[in-house]
Design a protein around this motif. Structure first.
Motif, PDB file in Angstrom:
ATOM      1  N   ILE A   1      12.341  -8.268  -2.191  1.00  0.00           N
ATOM      2  CA  ILE A   1      10.907  -8.261  -2.886  1.00  0.00           C
ATOM      3  C   ILE A   1      11.272  -6.626  -3.021  1.00  0.00           C
ATOM      4  CG2 ILE A   1       8.361  -8.057  -2.587  1.00  0.00           C
ATOM      5  CD1 ILE A   1       8.892 -11.046  -1.538  1.00  0.00           C
ATOM      6  N   VAL A   2      11.547  -6.085  -2.011  1.00  0.00           N
ATOM      7  CA  VAL A   2      11.136  -4.957  -2.341  1.00  0.00           C
ATOM      8  C   VAL A   2      11.711  -3.995  -3.554  1.00  0.00           C
ATOM      9  CG1 VAL A   2      11.942  -1.968  -1.025  1.00  0.00           C
ATOM     10  CG2 VAL A   2      10.022  -3.488   0.643  1.00  0.00           C
ATOM     11  N   GLU A   3      13.428  -4.546  -3.393  1.00  0.00           N
ATOM     12  CA  GLU A   3      14.327  -4.575  -3.724  1.00  0.00           C
ATOM     13  C   GLU A   3      13.931  -4.968  -5.709  1.00  0.00           C
ATOM     14  OE1 GLU A   3      17.735  -6.250  -3.184  1.00  0.00           O
ATOM     15  OE2 GLU A   3      18.221  -5.347  -0.849  1.00  0.00           O
ATOM     16  N   THR A   4      13.800  -6.176  -5.571  1.00  0.00           N
ATOM     17  CA  THR A   4      12.846  -6.313  -6.757  1.00  0.00           C
ATOM     18  C   THR A   4      12.143  -5.688  -7.482  1.00  0.00           C
ATOM     19  OG1 THR A   4      13.100  -8.690  -6.206  1.00  0.00           O
ATOM     20  CG2 THR A   4      12.219  -9.193  -8.282  1.00  0.00           C
ATOM     21  N   VAL A   5      11.057  -5.105  -6.779  1.00  0.00           N
ATOM     22  CA  VAL A   5       9.848  -4.384  -7.248  1.00  0.00           C
ATOM     23  C   VAL A   5      10.728  -2.456  -7.697  1.00  0.00           C
ATOM     24  CG1 VAL A   5       7.874  -2.989  -6.601  1.00  0.00           C
ATOM     25  CG2 VAL A   5       8.344  -5.065  -5.759  1.00  0.00           C
ATOM     26  N   ASN A   6      11.625  -2.439  -6.602  1.00  0.00           N
ATOM     27  CA  ASN A   6      12.116  -1.217  -7.542  1.00  0.00           C
ATOM     28  C   ASN A   6      12.720  -1.493  -8.403  1.00  0.00           C
ATOM     29  OD1 ASN A   6      10.889  -0.282  -5.068  1.00  0.00           O
ATOM     30  ND2 ASN A   6      12.893   0.074  -3.917  1.00  0.00           N
ATOM     31  N   LEU A   7      13.378  -2.826  -8.877  1.00  0.00           N
ATOM     32  CA  LEU A   7      13.373  -2.807 -10.404  1.00  0.00           C
ATOM     33  C   LEU A   7      13.421  -2.703 -11.168  1.00  0.00           C
ATOM     34  CD1 LEU A   7      17.205  -4.528 -11.413  1.00  0.00           C
ATOM     35  CD2 LEU A   7      15.070  -6.365 -11.133  1.00  0.00           C
ATOM     36  N   ILE A   8      12.006  -3.582 -11.314  1.00  0.00           N
ATOM     37  CA  ILE A   8      11.063  -3.729 -12.472  1.00  0.00           C
ATOM     38  C   ILE A   8      10.385  -1.940 -12.398  1.00  0.00           C
ATOM     39  CG2 ILE A   8       8.765  -4.146 -12.529  1.00  0.00           C
ATOM     40  CD1 ILE A   8       9.972  -7.454 -11.846  1.00  0.00           C
ATOM     41  N   ARG A   9       9.819  -1.399 -11.259  1.00  0.00           N
ATOM     42  CA  ARG A   9       9.126   0.215 -11.737  1.00  0.00           C
ATOM     43  C   ARG A   9      10.504   0.208 -12.463  1.00  0.00           C
ATOM     44  NH1 ARG A   9       9.556   3.527  -6.716  1.00  0.00           N
ATOM     45  NH2 ARG A   9      12.469   3.371  -7.526  1.00  0.00           N
TER      46      ARG A   9
ATOM     47  N   ILE B   1       0.798  -1.287   0.141  1.00  0.00           N
ATOM     48  CA  ILE B   1       0.184   0.304  -0.053  1.00  0.00           C
ATOM     49  C   ILE B   1       0.287   1.687  -0.320  1.00  0.00           C
ATOM     50  CG2 ILE B   1      -1.685   1.291   1.034  1.00  0.00           C
ATOM     51  CD1 ILE B   1      -2.845  -1.799   1.881  1.00  0.00           C
ATOM     52  N   PRO B   2       1.626   1.432   0.604  1.00  0.00           N
ATOM     53  CA  PRO B   2       2.460   2.614   0.630  1.00  0.00           C
ATOM     54  C   PRO B   2       2.997   3.042  -0.344  1.00  0.00           C
ATOM     55  CG  PRO B   2       3.036   1.460   2.487  1.00  0.00           C
ATOM     56  CD  PRO B   2       2.473   0.438   2.235  1.00  0.00           C
ATOM     57  N   PHE B   3       3.646   1.762  -1.173  1.00  0.00           N
ATOM     58  CA  PHE B   3       4.986   1.610  -2.381  1.00  0.00           C
ATOM     59  C   PHE B   3       3.301   2.313  -4.146  1.00  0.00           C
ATOM     60  CE2 PHE B   3       4.822  -0.409  -6.853  1.00  0.00           C
ATOM     61  CZ  PHE B   3       6.606  -0.023  -6.567  1.00  0.00           C
ATOM     62  N   ALA B   4       2.310   2.041  -3.704  1.00  0.00           N
ATOM     63  CA  ALA B   4       0.915   1.986  -4.668  1.00  0.00           C
ATOM     64  C   ALA B   4       0.879   3.888  -3.802  1.00  0.00           C
ATOM     65  CB  ALA B   4      -0.077   1.329  -4.861  1.00  0.00           C
ATOM     66  N   GLU B   5       0.767   3.693  -3.038  1.00  0.00           N
ATOM     67  CA  GLU B   5       0.693   5.387  -2.620  1.00  0.00           C
ATOM     68  C   GLU B   5       1.266   6.159  -3.453  1.00  0.00           C
ATOM     69  OE1 GLU B   5       0.226   5.670   1.201  1.00  0.00           O
ATOM     70  OE2 GLU B   5      -1.726   5.028   1.108  1.00  0.00           O
ATOM     71  N   LYS B   6       3.035   5.955  -3.361  1.00  0.00           N
ATOM     72  CA  LYS B   6       4.202   6.653  -4.408  1.00  0.00           C
ATOM     73  C   LYS B   6       3.933   6.697  -5.430  1.00  0.00           C
ATOM     74  CE  LYS B   6       7.219   6.044   0.468  1.00  0.00           C
ATOM     75  NZ  LYS B   6       8.127   5.680   0.664  1.00  0.00           N
ATOM     76  N   ASN B   7       3.560   5.747  -5.848  1.00  0.00           N
ATOM     77  CA  ASN B   7       3.894   5.279  -7.343  1.00  0.00           C
ATOM     78  C   ASN B   7       2.128   5.165  -7.485  1.00  0.00           C
ATOM     79  OD1 ASN B   7       6.642   5.267  -7.924  1.00  0.00           O
ATOM     80  ND2 ASN B   7       6.133   3.527  -6.440  1.00  0.00           N
ATOM     81  N   PRO B   8       1.260   6.058  -7.888  1.00  0.00           N
ATOM     82  CA  PRO B   8      -0.122   6.437  -8.461  1.00  0.00           C
ATOM     83  C   PRO B   8      -0.340   5.742 -10.162  1.00  0.00           C
ATOM     84  CG  PRO B   8       0.996   8.396  -8.097  1.00  0.00           C
ATOM     85  CD  PRO B   8       2.009   7.525  -7.793  1.00  0.00           C
ATOM     86  N   GLN B   9       0.341   6.421 -11.076  1.00  0.00           N
ATOM     87  CA  GLN B   9       0.567   6.377 -11.973  1.00  0.00           C
ATOM     88  C   GLN B   9       0.899   4.316 -12.748  1.00  0.00           C
ATOM     89  OE1 GLN B   9       3.357   7.110 -10.488  1.00  0.00           O
ATOM     90  NE2 GLN B   9       5.495   6.362 -11.384  1.00  0.00           N
TER      91      GLN B   9
END
Length: 127
Positions: free
Chosen positions: A93-101, A48-56
């Motif tokens: 998983i945070v690192e993986t998601v940031n890499l994909i983003r 949820i914090p990740f989704a709020e920081k990246n609404p696009q």
């Protein structure tokens, strides 16, 4: 008669607006599998914090019974990048998601070749 000149700014690529290359991130996990423990913890506490920081970025969470957890990113150029999250901790998983983003979706076609270094000159030259 005097004419007034109007100044109009021209839109150029990269000026004025930035379009994120990553448009969608999909999370899949199994509710009973031990390999999905870190993914379930990530989804409960950090998604949820990740989704709020990246609404696009569109976020999709899908349970897949009897399958290992997976994170897949879809990009504007039509490509997709998927990384397994099997037995990963929430920090990994945070690192993986940031890499994909942060990825653009393009393949890295650069090939680094070592320069030819020769101590004895050849008659035919360096080839």
């Amino acid at each position: 008669m005097s004419q007034k000149k109007t100044i109009i700014s021209l839109a150029k690529n990269g000026v004025g607006a930035f379009v994120f290359p990553c448009r969608k991130i999909e999370f899949t996990y199994c509710e009973r599998s031990g390999s999905s423990r870190g993914m379930i913890e990530y989804l409960k506490t950090r998604l949820i914090p990740f989704a709020e920081k990246n609404p696009q970025i569109e976020i999709v969470v899908t349970p897949r019974p009897s399958k290992h957890p997976f994170v897949r990113g879809l990009y504007l150029n039509g490509r997709e990048k998927g990384i397994s999250a099997r037995n990963k901790t929430p920090e990994e998983i945070v690192e993986t998601v940031n890499l994909i983003r942060d990825n653009t979706g393009f393949k890295n076609n650069k090939r680094f070749k070592k320069p030819v270094i020769s101590t004895t000159p050849s008659v035919r030259g360096i080839w």
